[in-house]
Every structure is written in C-alpha cells, then in structure tokens.
Enzyme design. Structure first.
Site, PDB file in Angstrom:
ATOM      1  N   SER A   1      -9.380   2.263   3.252  1.00 26.57           N
ATOM      2  CA  SER A   1      -8.424   2.995   2.455  1.00 26.57           C
ATOM      3  C   SER A   1      -7.491   2.088   1.661  1.00 26.57           C
ATOM      4  CB  SER A   1      -7.587   3.884   3.368  1.00 26.57           C
ATOM      5  OG  SER A   1      -6.829   3.104   4.263  1.00 26.57           O
TER       6      SER A   1
ATOM      7  N   LYS B   1       0.837  -1.205   0.000  1.00 27.91           N
ATOM      8  CA  LYS B   1       0.000   0.000   0.000  1.00 27.91           C
ATOM      9  C   LYS B   1       0.871   1.254   0.000  1.00 27.91           C
ATOM     10  CE  LYS B   1      -3.776   2.049   2.768  1.00 27.91           C
ATOM     11  NZ  LYS B   1      -4.582   1.875   4.000  1.00 27.91           N
TER      12      LYS B   1
ATOM     13  N   SER C   1      -9.986  -0.109   7.339  1.00 27.66           N
ATOM     14  CA  SER C   1      -9.389  -0.073   5.999  1.00 27.66           C
ATOM     15  C   SER C   1      -8.819  -1.388   5.488  1.00 27.66           C
ATOM     16  CB  SER C   1      -8.300   0.995   5.953  1.00 27.66           C
ATOM     17  OG  SER C   1      -8.856   2.276   6.050  1.00 27.66           O
TER      18      SER C   1
END
Lengths: 421, 421
Positions: A141, A72, A165
């Site tokens: 997210s 990420k 997330s």
C-alpha cells in the site's frame, strides 16, 4: 528517469558544506516537477513551503541535515491533508501530527508532502505508477513512498506495512525498503488497520540510506560497522515457494550465491511448522482487527468503501474472538520458534515478492512472502540489485532477529555489496 | 448514596420483561440528576438523548440489553465532545468513534455520556469526587468511570489503565474494576499515553457485572462456571509492600484468610527479581512513549499542559532509545518469569492501592501496586468488600495469567463471595 537520491550521501555533502539544505530541496523539487505528472506519487505536495523551510538556519547540523521527507498519507499531519486514500477523508485535517512526523521534524527533516497510500492501506490499487516502467504497478500500500524514492524525487520516505506494504513495493520499484522491528518506530497517528501488525517502514535508495534515516529519526545508533563479520544466512523459501515465479527463484539463487562468494555462510533451511503457522495467524489477526479498526466507517459510510475493502471487511466481521485468540496463540508460538532459529543464523534470506511488478493496475500484487514476517515482528529489508525476466527489479528479502535491527542492516549491506560485485 | 446498579441483574430483568431499557435509562437518569452536582463524574452528558435512544425497538434482545454505558473522555466519540481532560481539546469532535464505542453500540449499549478523565489520563487531579466520601479523591485517571458506578449512576463504564488507572480508582471508590489482558479490547481511538501499556478496562458493581459486560461487548464467552474449582492463590506483596498502609495489609490478610476458609489454597510467595524488574521497565517504557505520544502538544502547546504533566514530559524526553529498549527487554523477561509462576497458581493476590482514598484533591494516589501488572499485560481485577481504618473501601487485587481472563473472573467471584461470607 532521474537517478535515485542517496540520503546518506546528501546529508554528508550538506554537513561538509558542499551542498545546502536549499540545494537539496531544489534538486528534489526539480525531479518532482519533471516526473510527478506521470508517476503520481503524491497525495499532496507543497514545494513552495519546502523551498521556504529549507532556508531555516541550523538545518545542516540536525541529524537529518534538512533532507526532504515524504510521509505516507495514512499518517496524520497537521500541515497537509490526511486523506487515507479514501474519499471519506477528502480534505481531512487531524488535530495533531503522527508521532513519526514530530520525530522527523525534530530530527531536522522537512516535510515535502504526503505520498499516496491505497485506500486505508489495503489492497485497492492507487493511481501511482511504477517509475521503473509506467505501465506497471508500484505495489501497495505504500505506493507513493516507494515510487517517490525510485523516481529520485525524494531521498527518504515513510511507509507502513500490515501485510507486505513496505517490502513488496520496494521490490517492485527497485528501492530499499526497511520494516524495523515491531514497535521500534511508533505508529501513533497512523489510521490503524490491524494494531498487532501495523508497522512503520522507511524507503531509501540503498541500505546505507535507510540505516542513516532510521538512525537520524529514531535517535538510535545505526552507524554500520565496516568490519562486521560476514553473516550466517539461512535461505528460507517458505511453504509458499510455489507462488514465486521462475525469475524470483533465480534472483534468490543469485543472491545466495553472491553472498556465499563474498564469504557468508549460506544454508538452505526448511521452516518448522510452528514458524509457518504464523502465516495463518496473520489472516485471523488482520481480519478481526480490521473489522474493528474500520468499524466506524463500516457502520456509517459503507457505501464509500471500495468493493475490495467492503468484501474483505464483510468476511472479516465473521471472525470470532475465539478464532482471533487462537490466531494470537499461533502467532506467539511462531515468534518463539522463529527466535530459536536465530540462535544459529544472523539473517534469513527469502523472497520479497512473488516476482516482478504486475503489469497494469488491476492489483497491487501479492503479500504472500510478507505476511509471516510482519506477524513475527522481525525486522525485514528489501535488498536491490537484481532484475527479472522483463528487466524490472526483483528484490530479495532479509529477515533479522527481533530487536536486532542494526545487525540486520549490516547483513543487508553485506548482501547488497555482494550482489553488486 | 444510591445503591450501585448491577449490570448483570438489570440485563436479566430486561430480558425477562420485568424492566424495559427505558426503565433502566430512567433509573440512571434519576440517579445522575440527584448526584452529579456533587460527584462530577461526567465530562459531558445527554440524558434526553439517552431517554430517547432507550425506546428503540429490539434493544432488550441485544447482548447489553440496552444498558446505559459511560465512556471515559480519553476515548473518541462522534456524538459527544472528546476533551481528554485538557483545555487543548475543549469541544473537540473526532472524525470517528473509538473501536470500543462501536463495539458497545453494536452490543446494544447506550452511550449516556463521557466520564471525566484526568488530563491525558495522567496524574493531575480531576474535578471528580469520591462518592463514598465527597471530601476524598476518587483516584485517577478513570475518575469519572469509577465514581459513576460507585454512585449508582451507571451500571457499566469504560476506563483505561496505563499505570494504575482502573484498579486504583476502583479500590478507592469501592467498585469492581477489571483490566483485561493487554489487547483483549482494542485501544483504537484512545488518545495514547504509552502504547505498550495503555489498556482498556471496565467498571461495574460486582465481578458478575464486569464479566457480563466484558462478554457482551467483546463477544467472548465469559459466562462464569458455578462449579469452578476453588482457585490456587499466591499472595504476592511485592517489593513495594512497605508502601501499603497498615489497613491495606490487614485487608490483604483478611482476603487471604477468607479465601482459605472458602476452600482455596493460599500460599505466600516472593516474586523473583526478574518479575519485580518489570516495575523499572514500566517507568522507561511509559516515559519514552509518553514523550512521543504527546510530542505534538509539547512542541506546539506546552504552556497549556499542567505542571504535573509538563515536568513529567520534560524528564521523559531525556530517556534514550537505548534505555527504552533495555526497559522493553526487562519487560519481556518479567512477563516470561511471571508466566512461569502461573504454572502453579491460578491467581496472584496483592494490593490494589496503598490504602484508602487520599483525603482532598492534591493527588490521585499512587499506582505503586499497579504498574508491574499493567506492564505484564496480565488481567487484573479489584475485588470489593473490605474497608480501611476510616471506613472507606480498600480493595484487593487479583492478577491472572495472560489470556486467561475467564479463569481470573471466576477466581475473583470466588474471592468476592468468600469476603462477603
């Protein structure tokens, strides 16, 4: 859509000599070339470098057997830009890798690229699409990390959870998301949002895949016991049950019945007020800490923040240290009360999200069923296999006892099989 | 040597209009010009910028009243290089300020410069000298922060403690060092060494000064109660008492007697095994985490690490996740057992360091009396006023209950007065 890649199965095939790390990299590269245009899971990508790295000698013998991994873009990488989902960090190159990047590399994982994060891992939607239905949100997210696995582009990705997330995008995208116990995996090199809450997580196709990857990366023994006892499961709908859609309630019910049929003891419980209060604690902790975590950006580049984030921070800055400390006390009490509950149960079964992935891209969905568990530090897993009213995935969430991650992974595999049976 | 600067008194004088922030900045600049050549407390310094900033309007009304502040060079600053005591980061400029730097600026503090840290805040001695006797070590790792206050060059400095890096240099340099409860002040933008242990701290002349600065920077109400009850003090020499020199024992005894004379109840206690085991826990936690915190530097620039650090990391890398997890369990048990003790006492009184500052610069001294308390997360203060066999300062340490920082500051001020009486 390409089928999901099983990290555990691929690693086994590589170790048995049926595939080479280069074969696996090529399979990923093909899927990425075919689908990335539509899915937009990557913030940056280097397939040539991946192909080249995959021919390094000795990879097959490493814990991760040379599997490609996506990280990420909220985590620092020296070899890829680290843009944090914000124009403020366009092209930014940190001086060092995040600790998890080094751990992954040391375990023989190959960095395929950076997966899309929402702006600073908060709520402003990202460009990523849900591979299960491109008109729908993948959640946030960790949008890119969930989507890359769902689309069969990568077998393992790393995400983070501060609200919901990991578990929420996993539910929306129909992949397994695993948020380990707080601090089991190091967050060093993560752009912090809330240091008491920020937690790393892993995405994979199935429970065996995240267990394999977490074990390989962390060096912990997460080999699942095939003879593990059927778990004692407490179904906890929480004080926010009314926020879940009818099909989410139905999925939870289905999961509970499947577990029971497979031999688990299943009891519906009400969480005590002390446990539930942890949800309030989350708000004060996250707000107070985010206002400090993004103090530099706020003080110097406020205009470059999204209205979603800017408005949030403006309110968050009004949280006093006293309110923050009160939140931390509630959090501590909630954790203790939750830990008492685990004297009688191996896992809690609850919603992963309020329902199917939202249509369109106006929102990344609600973390209403995740905040309490992030705050608690307890390990959580999104278990796949169920669908909602329109045919999109609806996951269910298992929550384990703090520090007992292997037991939770075993319970999750039990539930996954029960649902699939 | 110049007299120490009292942050609380200077701020009061500025607020009353007897001094301007520019006067205070000039006083600091003079002391720095006179002494920095010998003391070497600063990694970088910009007196012209300090003088210029000190004329900004409105400073006198800010919480810190425009006081100059020094920030340990392990913390990120945009306006100054952030070299972390390592040639690897020569001239390094981070993208954002550490959260504490923003908090200090928002509170009206003026960055005077970066204070010297040992290499990555570990044990390799720095170039800083002890202002109380230049042939002696100031301790580590917050060497520059302690020395700058001791030499009267700055009224407030920020340091960090992972082993004993606030309390020990404070003891050696004869200044007040305050390590708040874990996570009271945010470590964001600190180059981590051990994320379960790294804690920010403050240095000032006296207890009132660190209380003032901590309150002003954090926005917490640390105005000390002049009518606070005399504290219930437990003297705890710990299982490592044999490591303290005769004069350190004498100082502890003197402090205890002074407190008693002033009306405190003083009881000698043995710490339970559960509490003491926290010392073992510290070693496993720090080692495992440091090996990950410096993974990038180890993997790519091993040759640039000092032998002290390189050898430590090499051994630390052998700590298994299981040993780490066992350490964390011991830590949790130790914290709980310690918290029980605080049902009966307001503060523990113990050694700050093994004795006077070491002569020469081969070592920064031993954190033997600090690790347990860092691990515990409890607030700690080095109280000044006593001296050792050769006339150098020997501090004593008060340890408070987690989260009860104001009560500890009040107990520390009581003890400081009792010792001075």
């Amino acid at each position: 859509m390409t089928e999901m890649l099983s990290a555990a199965a691929l690693a086994q095939a590589v170790r048995a000599g049926r595939l080479t790390p280069a074969d696996v990299a090529e399979r990923c590269a093909e899927a990425i070339r075919a689908q990335e245009g539509e899915v937009r899971a990557f913030a940056s990508l280097d397939l040539d470098a991946l192909t080249a790295k995959a021919t390094s000698p000795g990879l097959a013998e490493t814990p991760l057997a040379g599997l490609p991994v996506g990280i990420k873009d909220i985590l620092d990488t020296v070899d890829f830009p680290t843009e944090r989902g914000s124009p403020l960090y366009a092209g930014y190159r940190p001086a060092t890798d995040a600790a998890i990047v080094r751990m992954t590399a040391r375990a023989g994982g190959l960095m395929a690229g950076k997966t899309v994060t929402t702006e600073f891992a908060f709520m402003q939607p990202s460009p990523t699409r849900n591979p299960r239905r491109l008109s729908h949100s993948p959640g946030g997210s960790s949008a890119g990390s969930a989507a890359a696995v769902a689309a069969g582009m990568l077998p393992v990705t790393i995400g983070t959870q501060t609200g919901g997330s990991v578990i929420r995008p996993a539910s929306y995208c129909g992949v397994t998301g695993y948020k380990p116990s707080y601090k089991m995996l190091p967050v060093l090199g993560l752009k912090p949002f809330s240091w008491s809450l920020d937690t790393l997580g892993l995405f994979g196709a199935h429970v065996a895949d995240v267990a394999f990857a977490a074990g390989a990366i962390s060096g912990r023994d997460f080999a699942l016991d095939h003879d593990a006892n059927a778990p004692r499961i407490a179904v906890a709908k929480t004080a926010r049950a009314h926020l879940a859609t009818e099909d989410a309630h139905a999925a939870l019910e289905q999961a509970a019945r499947a577990a029971e049929r497979a031999g688990a003891s299943v009891t519906v419980v009400d969480l005590s007020e002390a446990v539930e209060k942890g949800d309030e604690a989350h708000a004060a902790m996250q707000g107070y800490e985010a206002a400090l975590a993004l103090a530099h950006e706020w003080d110097h580049h406020r205009e470059a923040l999204s209205p979603t984030l800017g408005t949030y921070l403006e309110e968050a800055m009004r949280i006093t240290p006293e309110q923050y400390d009160a939140g931390r006390r509630l959090a501590r009490q909630s954790r203790h009360a939750l830990s008492d509950l685990f004297a009688d149960y191996d896992a809690l079964l609850t919603f992963s999200a309020t329902g199917e992935a939202p249509e369109g891209f106006a929102t990344t969905g609600s973390p209403a069923f995740n905040r309490l568990w992030t705050m608690s530090g307890a390990p959580c897993i999104n278990v796949t296999g169920l669908t909602g009213a329109t045919g999109l995935p609806i996951g269910v969430q298992l929550v384990g006892r703090f520090g007992r991650d292997r037991a939770l992974l075993e319970a999750a595999r039990f539930l996954e099989r029960a649902i699939g049976a």
